[in-house]
Write a protein that holds these residues in place. Structure first.
Motif, PDB file in Angstrom:
ATOM      1  N   THR A   1     -66.809  37.441 -29.102  1.00  0.00           N
ATOM      2  CA  THR A   1     -65.396  37.783 -28.990  1.00  0.00           C
ATOM      3  C   THR A   1     -64.605  36.569 -29.401  1.00  0.00           C
ATOM      4  O   THR A   1     -64.882  35.456 -28.963  1.00  0.00           O
ATOM      5  N   ARG A   2     -63.643  36.791 -30.219  1.00  0.00           N
ATOM      6  CA  ARG A   2     -62.832  35.690 -30.727  1.00  0.00           C
ATOM      7  C   ARG A   2     -61.476  35.722 -30.046  1.00  0.00           C
ATOM      8  O   ARG A   2     -60.773  36.722 -30.100  1.00  0.00           O
ATOM      9  N   THR A   3     -61.134  34.626 -29.430  1.00  0.00           N
ATOM     10  CA  THR A   3     -59.812  34.550 -28.831  1.00  0.00           C
ATOM     11  C   THR A   3     -58.815  34.175 -29.912  1.00  0.00           C
ATOM     12  O   THR A   3     -59.116  33.375 -30.796  1.00  0.00           O
ATOM     13  N   ASN A   4     -57.645  34.751 -29.818  1.00  0.00           N
ATOM     14  CA  ASN A   4     -56.626  34.497 -30.827  1.00  0.00           C
ATOM     15  C   ASN A   4     -55.867  33.224 -30.466  1.00  0.00           C
ATOM     16  O   ASN A   4     -55.044  33.219 -29.577  1.00  0.00           O
ATOM     17  N   LYS A   5     -56.166  32.139 -31.164  1.00  0.00           N
ATOM     18  CA  LYS A   5     -55.490  30.870 -30.916  1.00  0.00           C
ATOM     19  C   LYS A   5     -54.426  30.599 -31.966  1.00  0.00           C
ATOM     20  O   LYS A   5     -53.995  29.482 -32.137  1.00  0.00           O
ATOM     21  N   GLY A   6     -54.012  31.576 -32.681  1.00  0.00           N
ATOM     22  CA  GLY A   6     -53.034  31.390 -33.745  1.00  0.00           C
ATOM     23  C   GLY A   6     -53.720  31.600 -35.079  1.00  0.00           C
ATOM     24  O   GLY A   6     -54.775  31.038 -35.343  1.00  0.00           O
ATOM     25  N   SER A   7     -53.127  32.388 -35.881  1.00  0.00           N
ATOM     26  CA  SER A   7     -53.714  32.720 -37.158  1.00  0.00           C
ATOM     27  C   SER A   7     -53.542  31.584 -38.158  1.00  0.00           C
ATOM     28  O   SER A   7     -52.532  30.876 -38.165  1.00  0.00           O
ATOM     29  N   LEU A   8     -54.535  31.427 -39.001  1.00  0.00           N
ATOM     30  CA  LEU A   8     -54.474  30.424 -40.054  1.00  0.00           C
ATOM     31  C   LEU A   8     -53.314  30.705 -40.998  1.00  0.00           C
ATOM     32  O   LEU A   8     -52.555  29.800 -41.357  1.00  0.00           O
ATOM     33  N   ALA A   9     -53.146  31.949 -41.384  1.00  0.00           N
ATOM     34  CA  ALA A   9     -52.071  32.305 -42.309  1.00  0.00           C
ATOM     35  C   ALA A   9     -50.696  32.034 -41.703  1.00  0.00           C
ATOM     36  O   ALA A   9     -49.784  31.576 -42.401  1.00  0.00           O
ATOM     37  N   VAL A  10     -50.552  32.279 -40.416  1.00  0.00           N
ATOM     38  CA  VAL A  10     -49.260  32.034 -39.762  1.00  0.00           C
ATOM     39  C   VAL A  10     -48.942  30.542 -39.775  1.00  0.00           C
ATOM     40  O   VAL A  10     -47.815  30.138 -40.085  1.00  0.00           O
ATOM     41  N   ARG A  11     -49.912  29.710 -39.464  1.00  0.00           N
ATOM     42  CA  ARG A  11     -49.663  28.265 -39.461  1.00  0.00           C
ATOM     43  C   ARG A  11     -49.372  27.750 -40.859  1.00  0.00           C
ATOM     44  O   ARG A  11     -48.539  26.863 -41.034  1.00  0.00           O
ATOM     45  N   MET A  12     -50.058  28.285 -41.856  1.00  0.00           N
ATOM     46  CA  MET A  12     -49.781  27.856 -43.226  1.00  0.00           C
ATOM     47  C   MET A  12     -48.392  28.315 -43.667  1.00  0.00           C
ATOM     48  O   MET A  12     -47.679  27.570 -44.345  1.00  0.00           O
ATOM     49  N   LEU A  13     -47.988  29.514 -43.289  1.00  0.00           N
ATOM     50  CA  LEU A  13     -46.650  29.997 -43.625  1.00  0.00           C
ATOM     51  C   LEU A  13     -45.566  29.194 -42.916  1.00  0.00           C
ATOM     52  O   LEU A  13     -44.518  28.908 -43.505  1.00  0.00           O
ATOM     53  N   ILE A  14     -45.811  28.816 -41.682  1.00  0.00           N
ATOM     54  CA  ILE A  14     -44.837  27.991 -40.965  1.00  0.00           C
ATOM     55  C   ILE A  14     -44.718  26.623 -41.627  1.00  0.00           C
ATOM     56  O   ILE A  14     -43.616  26.101 -41.816  1.00  0.00           O
TER      57      ILE A  14
END
Length: 111
Positions: free
Chosen positions: A9-22
């Motif tokens: 199970t993978r916990t959602n610690k923030g998406s890679l795409a979201v951090r790159m877009l920010i």
């Protein structure tokens, strides 16, 4: 039936795409603010000189977001404390944006 506890199970610690877009958005806002408040361009510069910094600086910001994602989410694998990983990713992000601004404005305002 009992649920399978061995399932990954993978916990959602923030998406890679979201951090790159920010990161890209921060870079774009920063370079747009700089270009709007700067003096008038030199007539000797190429006609579309403004496109270069508007592409390179957001790319540098996106790479800073990528670095932030990997340092903060995988700090345990590297052997870093989480606070040190956050501070290090912030420093790398600022240095990356600075280098992106230098590369984007090279030959125009950074000359």
């Amino acid at each position: 039936m009992t649920p399978n506890t061995n399932a990954t199970t993978r916990t959602n610690k923030g998406s890679l795409a979201v951090r790159m877009l920010i990161g890209a958005a921060i870079g774009l806002l920063l370079i747009c603010f700089f270009l709007i408040t700067a003096d008038s361009p030199d007539p000797a510069w190429p006609k579309l000189w403004i496109i270069r910094p508007l592409i390179i600086v957001p790319l540098a910001g996106a790479m800073g977001g990528l670095c932030n994602y990997y340092l903060v989410n995988y700090h345990g694998m590297i052997g870093l404390n989480k606070l040190i990983a956050i501070i290090l990713s912030g420093i790398i992000f600022v240095i990356g944006l600075w280098v992106g601004i230098i590369l984007g404005l090279d030959g125009t305002y950074w000359n």
